[in-house]
Design a protein around this motif. Structure first.
Motif, PDB file in Angstrom:
ATOM      1  N   ARG A 157       0.849  -1.193   0.000  1.00 20.97           N
ATOM      2  CA  ARG A 157       0.000   0.000   0.000  1.00 20.97           C
ATOM      3  C   ARG A 157       0.883   1.240   0.000  1.00 20.97           C
ATOM      4  NH1 ARG A 157      -3.697  -2.026   4.859  1.00 20.97           N
ATOM      5  NH2 ARG A 157      -1.614  -1.871   5.727  1.00 20.97           N
ATOM      6  N   ILE A 158       0.586   2.161  -0.873  1.00 20.73           N
ATOM      7  CA  ILE A 158       1.413   3.352  -1.036  1.00 20.73           C
ATOM      8  C   ILE A 158       1.199   4.310   0.130  1.00 20.73           C
ATOM      9  CG2 ILE A 158       1.869   5.345  -2.510  1.00 20.73           C
ATOM     10  CD1 ILE A 158       0.928   3.484  -4.849  1.00 20.73           C
ATOM     11  N   LEU A 159       2.293   4.684   0.769  1.00 21.46           N
ATOM     12  CA  LEU A 159       2.254   5.641   1.876  1.00 21.46           C
ATOM     13  C   LEU A 159       2.633   7.033   1.395  1.00 21.46           C
ATOM     14  CD1 LEU A 159       4.050   3.433   4.548  1.00 21.46           C
ATOM     15  CD2 LEU A 159       1.584   3.728   4.205  1.00 21.46           C
ATOM     16  N   ALA A 160       3.531   7.115   0.417  1.00 22.60           N
ATOM     17  CA  ALA A 160       3.962   8.396  -0.136  1.00 22.60           C
ATOM     18  C   ALA A 160       4.589   8.148  -1.501  1.00 22.60           C
ATOM     19  CB  ALA A 160       4.987   9.064   0.788  1.00 22.60           C
ATOM     20  N   HIS A 161       4.527   9.164  -2.354  1.00 18.14           N
ATOM     21  CA  HIS A 161       5.213   9.061  -3.645  1.00 18.14           C
ATOM     22  C   HIS A 161       5.606  10.444  -4.108  1.00 18.14           C
ATOM     23  CE1 HIS A 161       1.597  10.250  -5.993  1.00 18.14           C
ATOM     24  NE2 HIS A 161       0.946   9.600  -5.048  1.00 18.14           N
ATOM     25  N   HIS A 162       6.663  10.477  -4.889  1.00 16.04           N
ATOM     26  CA  HIS A 162       7.179  11.732  -5.442  1.00 16.04           C
ATOM     27  C   HIS A 162       7.128  11.615  -6.956  1.00 16.04           C
ATOM     28  CE1 HIS A 162       9.460  15.431  -5.555  1.00 16.04           C
ATOM     29  NE2 HIS A 162      10.208  14.882  -6.485  1.00 16.04           N
ATOM     30  N   ASP A 163       6.198  12.333  -7.560  1.00 16.46           N
ATOM     31  CA  ASP A 163       6.020  12.286  -9.008  1.00 16.46           C
ATOM     32  C   ASP A 163       6.978  13.253  -9.698  1.00 16.46           C
ATOM     33  OD1 ASP A 163       3.864  10.688  -8.315  1.00 16.46           O
ATOM     34  OD2 ASP A 163       2.381  12.265  -8.668  1.00 16.46           O
ATOM     35  N   LEU A 164       7.352  12.895 -10.901  1.00 14.64           N
ATOM     36  CA  LEU A 164       8.076  13.828 -11.752  1.00 14.64           C
ATOM     37  C   LEU A 164       7.079  14.875 -12.243  1.00 14.64           C
ATOM     38  CD1 LEU A 164      10.097  11.179 -13.730  1.00 14.64           C
ATOM     39  CD2 LEU A 164      11.060  12.865 -12.174  1.00 14.64           C
ATOM     40  N   LYS A 171       7.808   4.355 -15.091  1.00 16.90           N
ATOM     41  CA  LYS A 171       7.277   3.628 -13.946  1.00 16.90           C
ATOM     42  C   LYS A 171       6.243   4.511 -13.250  1.00 16.90           C
ATOM     43  CE  LYS A 171      11.473   0.944 -13.332  1.00 16.90           C
ATOM     44  NZ  LYS A 171      12.587   0.599 -12.427  1.00 16.90           N
ATOM     45  N   PHE A 172       4.992   4.060 -13.323  1.00 17.03           N
ATOM     46  CA  PHE A 172       3.869   4.739 -12.678  1.00 17.03           C
ATOM     47  C   PHE A 172       3.460   3.929 -11.444  1.00 17.03           C
ATOM     48  CE2 PHE A 172       3.726   6.261 -16.994  1.00 17.03           C
ATOM     49  CZ  PHE A 172       3.201   7.539 -16.925  1.00 17.03           C
ATOM     50  N   LEU A 173       2.529   4.455 -10.671  1.00 20.59           N
ATOM     51  CA  LEU A 173       2.082   3.769  -9.463  1.00 20.59           C
ATOM     52  C   LEU A 173       1.387   2.444  -9.752  1.00 20.59           C
ATOM     53  CD1 LEU A 173       0.753   6.756  -7.335  1.00 20.59           C
ATOM     54  CD2 LEU A 173       2.871   5.464  -7.003  1.00 20.59           C
ATOM     55  N   ASP A 174       0.847   2.269 -10.967  1.00 21.04           N
ATOM     56  CA  ASP A 174       0.086   1.061 -11.269  1.00 21.04           C
ATOM     57  C   ASP A 174       0.805   0.074 -12.177  1.00 21.04           C
ATOM     58  OD1 ASP A 174      -0.056   2.684 -13.531  1.00 21.04           O
ATOM     59  OD2 ASP A 174      -2.177   2.348 -13.877  1.00 21.04           O
ATOM     60  N   HIS A 175       1.594   0.557 -13.141  1.00 16.34           N
ATOM     61  CA  HIS A 175       2.250  -0.308 -14.121  1.00 16.34           C
ATOM     62  C   HIS A 175       3.482   0.398 -14.686  1.00 16.34           C
ATOM     63  CE1 HIS A 175      -1.938  -1.756 -14.320  1.00 16.34           C
ATOM     64  NE2 HIS A 175      -1.404  -2.920 -14.638  1.00 16.34           N
ATOM     65  N   CYS A 176       4.300  -0.394 -15.378  1.00 13.78           N
ATOM     66  CA  CYS A 176       5.377   0.180 -16.198  1.00 13.78           C
ATOM     67  C   CYS A 176       4.830   0.322 -17.611  1.00 13.78           C
ATOM     68  CB  CYS A 176       6.589  -0.739 -16.228  1.00 13.78           C
ATOM     69  SG  CYS A 176       7.519  -0.772 -14.705  1.00 13.78           S
ATOM     70  N   TYR A 177       5.004   1.506 -18.174  1.00 13.60           N
ATOM     71  CA  TYR A 177       4.518   1.782 -19.527  1.00 13.60           C
ATOM     72  C   TYR A 177       5.714   1.924 -20.453  1.00 13.60           C
ATOM     73  CZ  TYR A 177      -0.149   2.485 -17.717  1.00 13.60           C
ATOM     74  OH  TYR A 177      -1.371   2.292 -17.126  1.00 13.60           O
ATOM     75  N   GLN A 216       6.749   8.240 -11.538  1.00 11.67           N
ATOM     76  CA  GLN A 216       7.711   8.499 -10.473  1.00 11.67           C
ATOM     77  C   GLN A 216       9.145   8.318 -10.961  1.00 11.67           C
ATOM     78  OE1 GLN A 216       4.868   6.328  -9.938  1.00 11.67           O
ATOM     79  NE2 GLN A 216       3.993   8.338  -9.535  1.00 11.67           N
ATOM     80  N   SER A 217       9.323   7.593 -12.050  1.00  6.80           N
ATOM     81  CA  SER A 217      10.662   7.278 -12.536  1.00  6.80           C
ATOM     82  C   SER A 217      10.586   6.829 -13.982  1.00  6.80           C
ATOM     83  CB  SER A 217      11.250   6.149 -11.675  1.00  6.80           C
ATOM     84  OG  SER A 217      12.497   5.720 -12.151  1.00  6.80           O
ATOM     85  N   ALA A 218      11.741   6.875 -14.647  1.00  5.79           N
ATOM     86  CA  ALA A 218      11.855   6.351 -16.005  1.00  5.79           C
ATOM     87  C   ALA A 218      13.065   5.438 -16.066  1.00  5.79           C
ATOM     88  CB  ALA A 218      12.018   7.474 -17.022  1.00  5.79           C
ATOM     89  N   ALA A 237      25.538  -0.574 -18.966  1.00  3.40           N
ATOM     90  CA  ALA A 237      26.385   0.168 -19.906  1.00  3.40           C
ATOM     91  C   ALA A 237      25.681   1.386 -20.488  1.00  3.40           C
ATOM     92  CB  ALA A 237      26.864  -0.754 -21.029  1.00  3.40           C
ATOM     93  N   ASP A 238      24.392   1.253 -20.783  1.00  5.20           N
ATOM     94  CA  ASP A 238      23.655   2.386 -21.346  1.00  5.20           C
ATOM     95  C   ASP A 238      22.284   2.564 -20.692  1.00  5.20           C
ATOM     96  OD1 ASP A 238      22.170   0.308 -22.404  1.00  5.20           O
ATOM     97  OD2 ASP A 238      22.200   1.071 -24.451  1.00  5.20           O
ATOM     98  N   GLY A 239      22.094   1.968 -19.516  1.00  2.00           N
ATOM     99  CA  GLY A 239      20.805   2.035 -18.840  1.00  2.00           C
ATOM    100  C   GLY A 239      20.832   2.956 -17.637  1.00  2.00           C
ATOM    101  N   TYR A 240      19.760   3.738 -17.504  1.00  2.00           N
ATOM    102  CA  TYR A 240      19.654   4.729 -16.421  1.00  2.00           C
ATOM    103  C   TYR A 240      18.261   4.696 -15.814  1.00  2.00           C
ATOM    104  CZ  TYR A 240      23.695   6.767 -18.793  1.00  2.00           C
ATOM    105  OH  TYR A 240      24.917   6.966 -19.377  1.00  2.00           O
ATOM    106  N   ASP A 241      18.208   4.756 -14.499  1.00  2.00           N
ATOM    107  CA  ASP A 241      16.968   5.108 -13.819  1.00  2.00           C
ATOM    108  C   ASP A 241      16.964   6.626 -13.725  1.00  2.00           C
ATOM    109  OD1 ASP A 241      15.873   2.582 -13.282  1.00  2.00           O
ATOM    110  OD2 ASP A 241      17.018   2.373 -11.430  1.00  2.00           O
TER     111      ASP A 241
END
Length: 185
Positions: free
Chosen positions: A76-83, A105-111, A150-152, A178-182
């Motif tokens: 259960r989500i207690l807090a989130h920081h959106d872009l 990455k959203f609160l419900d799914h990865c798009y 919240q993230s990409a 090598a070429d991946g970033y959060d």
């Protein structure tokens, strides 16, 4: 005084070679919890992508997507920081112009917005025995119009990332391959 144990997932709690959480790890965490310690999972993964193997550890809290989402042990989500919308649009524009792999990455799914074949963790995550994350193909690239992520995850030429986002005051590109970033605020 509150005492807690905070662990990463991949390669720490979860043995990537044996594809398991070692029994000794499970027992040690259970013992620590019985003695009153708070157990926290901290991961770049989403809170909904931890699966049955990690749920067996019964964390008290989950710090997901590099701290952008805080959930309790039941997810259960207690807090989130959106872009912000402006941050999302900047990353989208960069990825389009450099044909980069992009998943939000959203609160419900990865798009998945574009070039899934470039995202090195995508197929293994879909088949993960930790717990597959729910992915939605989004070729219209419009999910952020109704909710903010919240993230990409971006897969792009590191020189181009450095050129465009070096010392960016709003976005952090956390390299994981090598070429991946959060990408987080």
């Amino acid at each position: 005084m509150i005492k807690m144990l905070v662990f990463d997932v991949d390669g720490t709690l979860y043995d990537l070679n044996r594809h398991e959480i070692p029994r000794s790890c499970q027992e040690a965490i259970a013992k620590a919890k019985r003695s009153g310690l708070i157990f926290v999972i901290a991961t770049g993964r989403t809170h909904y992508g931890l699966g049955a193997a990690l749920n067996a550890l019964e964390p008290d809290y989950i710090l997901a997507v590099n701290g952008a989402v805080v959930a309790d042990g039941r997810g259960r989500i207690l807090a989130h920081h959106d872009l912000s919308l402006a941050q999302v649009e900047r990353v989208n524009a960069f990825c389009r112009s450099h044909q980069a792999g992009l998943a939000w990455k959203f609160l419900d799914h990865c798009y998945i917005y574009q070039s899934p074949e470039k995202i090195d963790w995508l197929q293994p995550q879909k088949e993960s025995d930790i717990g597959p994350e729910p992915f939605i193909d989004c070729p219209a690239q419009d999910r952020h119009q109704t909710a903010l992520p919240q993230s990409a995850s971006v897969h792009a030429d590191p020189e181009k990332v450095e050129e465009v986002f070096h010392d960016d005051p709003e976005l952090a590109f956390l390299r994981y391959s090598a070429d991946g970033y959060d990408v987080v605020a």
